[in-house]
Design a protein around this motif. Structure first.
Motif, PDB file in Angstrom:
ATOM      1  N   ILE A 175      32.429  35.734  44.855  1.00 40.52           N
ATOM      2  CA  ILE A 175      31.130  36.116  45.418  1.00 40.52           C
ATOM      3  C   ILE A 175      31.062  37.632  45.493  1.00 40.52           C
ATOM      4  O   ILE A 175      31.982  38.271  46.013  1.00 40.52           O
ATOM      5  N   ASP A 176      29.980  38.183  44.966  1.00 36.52           N
ATOM      6  CA  ASP A 176      29.798  39.633  44.954  1.00 36.52           C
ATOM      7  C   ASP A 176      29.676  40.161  46.390  1.00 36.52           C
ATOM      8  O   ASP A 176      28.825  39.714  47.151  1.00 36.52           O
ATOM      9  N   ILE A 177      30.576  41.071  46.783  1.00 33.35           N
ATOM     10  CA  ILE A 177      30.478  41.626  48.142  1.00 33.35           C
ATOM     11  C   ILE A 177      30.165  43.131  48.106  1.00 33.35           C
ATOM     12  O   ILE A 177      30.428  43.864  49.059  1.00 33.35           O
ATOM     13  N   GLY A 178      29.616  43.571  46.989  1.00 28.86           N
ATOM     14  CA  GLY A 178      29.190  44.975  46.891  1.00 28.86           C
ATOM     15  C   GLY A 178      30.305  45.899  46.428  1.00 28.86           C
ATOM     16  O   GLY A 178      31.476  45.506  46.383  1.00 28.86           O
ATOM     17  N   GLN A 179      29.919  47.099  46.082  1.00 24.08           N
ATOM     18  CA  GLN A 179      30.834  48.140  45.615  1.00 24.08           C
ATOM     19  C   GLN A 179      31.740  47.657  44.472  1.00 24.08           C
ATOM     20  O   GLN A 179      32.884  48.085  44.338  1.00 24.08           O
ATOM     21  N   GLY A 180      31.188  46.710  43.693  1.00 23.81           N
ATOM     22  CA  GLY A 180      31.923  46.227  42.525  1.00 23.81           C
ATOM     23  C   GLY A 180      33.022  45.212  42.848  1.00 23.81           C
ATOM     24  O   GLY A 180      33.806  44.838  41.986  1.00 23.81           O
ATOM     25  N   PHE A 181      33.080  44.738  44.117  1.00 21.31           N
ATOM     26  CA  PHE A 181      34.145  43.794  44.487  1.00 21.31           C
ATOM     27  C   PHE A 181      33.629  42.370  44.576  1.00 21.31           C
ATOM     28  O   PHE A 181      32.482  42.133  44.933  1.00 21.31           O
ATOM     29  N   LYS A 182      34.551  41.435  44.282  1.00 20.52           N
ATOM     30  CA  LYS A 182      34.217  40.009  44.403  1.00 20.52           C
ATOM     31  C   LYS A 182      35.203  39.349  45.352  1.00 20.52           C
ATOM     32  O   LYS A 182      36.404  39.628  45.290  1.00 20.52           O
ATOM     33  N   LEU A 183      34.692  38.489  46.210  1.00 21.46           N
ATOM     34  CA  LEU A 183      35.567  37.679  47.068  1.00 21.46           C
ATOM     35  C   LEU A 183      35.895  36.423  46.268  1.00 21.46           C
ATOM     36  O   LEU A 183      35.003  35.634  45.966  1.00 21.46           O
ATOM     37  N   PRO A 184      37.173  36.232  45.892  1.00 22.41           N
ATOM     38  CA  PRO A 184      37.487  35.126  44.986  1.00 22.41           C
ATOM     39  C   PRO A 184      37.383  33.761  45.656  1.00 22.41           C
ATOM     40  O   PRO A 184      37.389  33.670  46.883  1.00 22.41           O
ATOM     41  N   PHE A 185      37.292  32.739  44.837  1.00 18.62           N
ATOM     42  CA  PHE A 185      37.242  31.376  45.352  1.00 18.62           C
ATOM     43  C   PHE A 185      38.669  30.849  45.512  1.00 18.62           C
ATOM     44  O   PHE A 185      39.570  31.224  44.749  1.00 18.62           O
ATOM     45  N   ALA A 186      38.846  29.934  46.472  1.00 22.59           N
ATOM     46  CA  ALA A 186      40.187  29.406  46.773  1.00 22.59           C
ATOM     47  C   ALA A 186      40.816  28.723  45.553  1.00 22.59           C
ATOM     48  O   ALA A 186      42.039  28.774  45.390  1.00 22.59           O
ATOM     49  N   LYS A 187      40.002  28.134  44.693  1.00 21.44           N
ATOM     50  CA  LYS A 187      40.576  27.453  43.519  1.00 21.44           C
ATOM     51  C   LYS A 187      41.335  28.442  42.629  1.00 21.44           C
ATOM     52  O   LYS A 187      42.234  28.056  41.883  1.00 21.44           O
ATOM     53  N   ASP A 188      40.966  29.720  42.702  1.00 18.34           N
ATOM     54  CA  ASP A 188      41.678  30.757  41.938  1.00 18.34           C
ATOM     55  C   ASP A 188      42.695  31.503  42.807  1.00 18.34           C
ATOM     56  O   ASP A 188      43.792  31.825  42.358  1.00 18.34           O
ATOM     57  N   SER A 189      42.310  31.807  44.055  1.00 18.87           N
ATOM     58  CA  SER A 189      43.170  32.672  44.881  1.00 18.87           C
ATOM     59  C   SER A 189      44.386  31.932  45.434  1.00 18.87           C
ATOM     60  O   SER A 189      45.470  32.519  45.546  1.00 18.87           O
ATOM     61  N   VAL A 190      44.242  30.640  45.762  1.00 23.10           N
ATOM     62  CA  VAL A 190      45.403  29.925  46.322  1.00 23.10           C
ATOM     63  C   VAL A 190      46.525  29.801  45.277  1.00 23.10           C
ATOM     64  O   VAL A 190      47.675  30.155  45.575  1.00 23.10           O
ATOM     65  N   PRO A 191      46.226  29.366  44.031  1.00 24.09           N
ATOM     66  CA  PRO A 191      47.312  29.346  43.032  1.00 24.09           C
ATOM     67  C   PRO A 191      47.911  30.734  42.804  1.00 24.09           C
ATOM     68  O   PRO A 191      49.131  30.860  42.640  1.00 24.09           O
ATOM     69  N   LEU A 192      47.084  31.776  42.809  1.00 20.80           N
ATOM     70  CA  LEU A 192      47.615  33.136  42.620  1.00 20.80           C
ATOM     71  C   LEU A 192      48.559  33.493  43.769  1.00 20.80           C
ATOM     72  O   LEU A 192      49.684  33.965  43.547  1.00 20.80           O
ATOM     73  N   ASN A 193      48.123  33.255  45.009  1.00 22.31           N
ATOM     74  CA  ASN A 193      48.978  33.576  46.161  1.00 22.31           C
ATOM     75  C   ASN A 193      50.271  32.767  46.137  1.00 22.31           C
ATOM     76  O   ASN A 193      51.336  33.280  46.463  1.00 22.31           O
ATOM     77  N   ARG A 194      50.154  31.489  45.754  1.00 17.76           N
ATOM     78  CA  ARG A 194      51.369  30.661  45.697  1.00 17.76           C
ATOM     79  C   ARG A 194      52.323  31.190  44.635  1.00 17.76           C
ATOM     80  O   ARG A 194      53.528  31.258  44.846  1.00 17.76           O
ATOM     81  N   SER A 195      51.767  31.573  43.512  1.00 12.44           N
ATOM     82  CA  SER A 195      52.647  32.048  42.436  1.00 12.44           C
ATOM     83  C   SER A 195      53.301  33.384  42.825  1.00 12.44           C
ATOM     84  O   SER A 195      54.490  33.586  42.601  1.00 12.44           O
ATOM     85  N   LEU A 196      52.550  34.276  43.488  1.00  6.46           N
ATOM     86  CA  LEU A 196      53.140  35.549  43.920  1.00  6.46           C
ATOM     87  C   LEU A 196      54.235  35.321  44.967  1.00  6.46           C
ATOM     88  O   LEU A 196      55.187  36.096  45.068  1.00  6.46           O
ATOM     89  N   ALA A 197      54.074  34.240  45.742  1.00 11.35           N
ATOM     90  CA  ALA A 197      55.060  33.948  46.792  1.00 11.35           C
ATOM     91  C   ALA A 197      56.220  33.102  46.264  1.00 11.35           C
ATOM     92  O   ALA A 197      57.131  32.767  47.024  1.00 11.35           O
ATOM     93  N   GLY A 198      56.159  32.731  44.980  1.00 15.65           N
ATOM     94  CA  GLY A 198      57.221  31.897  44.404  1.00 15.65           C
ATOM     95  C   GLY A 198      57.176  30.460  44.903  1.00 15.65           C
ATOM     96  O   GLY A 198      58.188  29.768  44.924  1.00 15.65           O
TER      97      GLY A 198
END
Ligand SMILES: NC(=O)c1ccc[n+]([C@@H]2O[C@H](COP(=O)([O-])OP(=O)(O)OC[C@H]3O[C@@H](n4cnc5c(N)ncnc54)[C@H](OP(=O)(O)O)[C@@H]3O)[C@@H](O)[C@H]2O)c1
Length: 260
Positions: free
Chosen positions: A234-257
């Motif tokens: 979701i566009d939150i201004g200044q060129g940033f997007k708040l990601p959706f959990a379907k993308d961010s949760v797998p990313l966070n899990r992978s970064l955490a091993g």
């Protein structure tokens, strides 16, 4: 219960809706005045009030603002509030948004700093779940998909009340110890937005070492960088997007091993 919310953005508005649906009386406030919250209040069934009034009749006050806003609260925020008012902080520190806050850069747990600024005991909760998980992923008790949220603080009664609220809106609440341990649920931690079940969450949080803590800020900044590279959100201004959990949760899990 009488619940006040300061901040009615992604997290605050969602909590207002869920807590109202769970049968509580909800008041919402922001910096721009109650008239700017009239539509949301009507939709949710809450009452919009000014910041100086929101603590007055509340049993629980949930603060859900960018961390830098804590320093902008009026000095009379707690005038007329109950002595045993439970204050909850959903906040996370990101210097890109909040500016540099030196004690936090030096590793002070975020909500300890919030408690110090407010001069009140504060509970840290709802900080490690993304807005769309909060909105869509609550499940009935016992459901295999139900995951858990940590609650850190130094007052057991306050934590038990917050755990009760979490349970009512579709998640398990886990006592995560005192505020001194609350770094374990901050950005950069394996417990941050990884949507883990209660026993796994406890195990993961307990497994975080002092070395891990020393690198927490570095891990937070790296995770944020990767998060901002995700193509959707979701566009939150200044060129940033708040990601959706379907993308961010797998990313966070992978970064955490952690396994998917
Ligand atoms: N978004 C997420 O997925 C997520 C997940 C977990 C935790 N969090 C954390 O929770 C907090 C809130 O996040 P959010 O995404 O809901 O933020 P947001 O959408 O930007 O909403 C922030 C809210 O705070 C209000 N606010 C800002 N400054 C204020 C002030 N000085 N006094 C009173 N109200 C003020 C804003 O309204 P006005 O500007 O009109 O005052 C707005 O209603 C942040 O610390 C964030 O890091 C976010």
């Amino acid at each position: 219960m009488e619940i006040g919310l300061i901040g009615a953005g992604f997290i605050g508005a969602c909590l207002a809706r869920k807590l109202k649906d769970a049968g509580h009386t909800v008041r919402i406030a922001n910096s721009r005045g109650p008239e700017t919250l009239a539509d949301l209040a009507k939709e949710v069934g809450a009452t919009a009030v000014s910041v100086v009034d929101v603590a007055k009749q509340s049993d629980v006050l949930i603060i859900s603002v960018p961390m830098k806003a804590i320093q902008q609260f009026p000095a009379n925020l707690f005038d007329g509030a109950r002595r045993d008012l439970i204050v909850v902080d959903t906040g996370n520190y990101y210097s890109m948004r909040d500016g540099r806050i030196e004690p936090l850069e030096s590793g002070m747990p975020e909500t300890m700093w919030v408690a110090e600024q407010l001069g009140r005991p504060v509970v840290k909760a709802f900080n490690n779940i993304s807005f769309d998980s909060l909105r869509n992923q609550g499940r009935p008790k016992g459901s295999p998909e139900r995951f858990a949220l940590p609650v850190a603080g130094d007052n057991q009664r306050a934590k038990d009340v917050v755990i009760g609220l979490i349970e009512e809106i579709g998640f398990d609440g886990v006592d995560a110890g005192g505020l001194d341990a609350s770094w374990r649920q901050q950005p950069g931690s394996a417990a941050y937005c990884t949507n883990l079940g209660a026993s796994r969450l406890k195990e993961v949080m307990q497994g975080l070492t002092a070395d891990y803590r020393a690198k927490l800020g570095e891990r937070r900044d790296m995770a944020l960088k990767k998060m901002l590279e995700l193509p959707n959100g979701i566009d939150i201004g200044q060129g940033f997007k708040l990601p959706f959990a379907k993308d961010s949760v797998p990313l966070n899990r992978s970064l955490a091993g952690l396994p998917d």
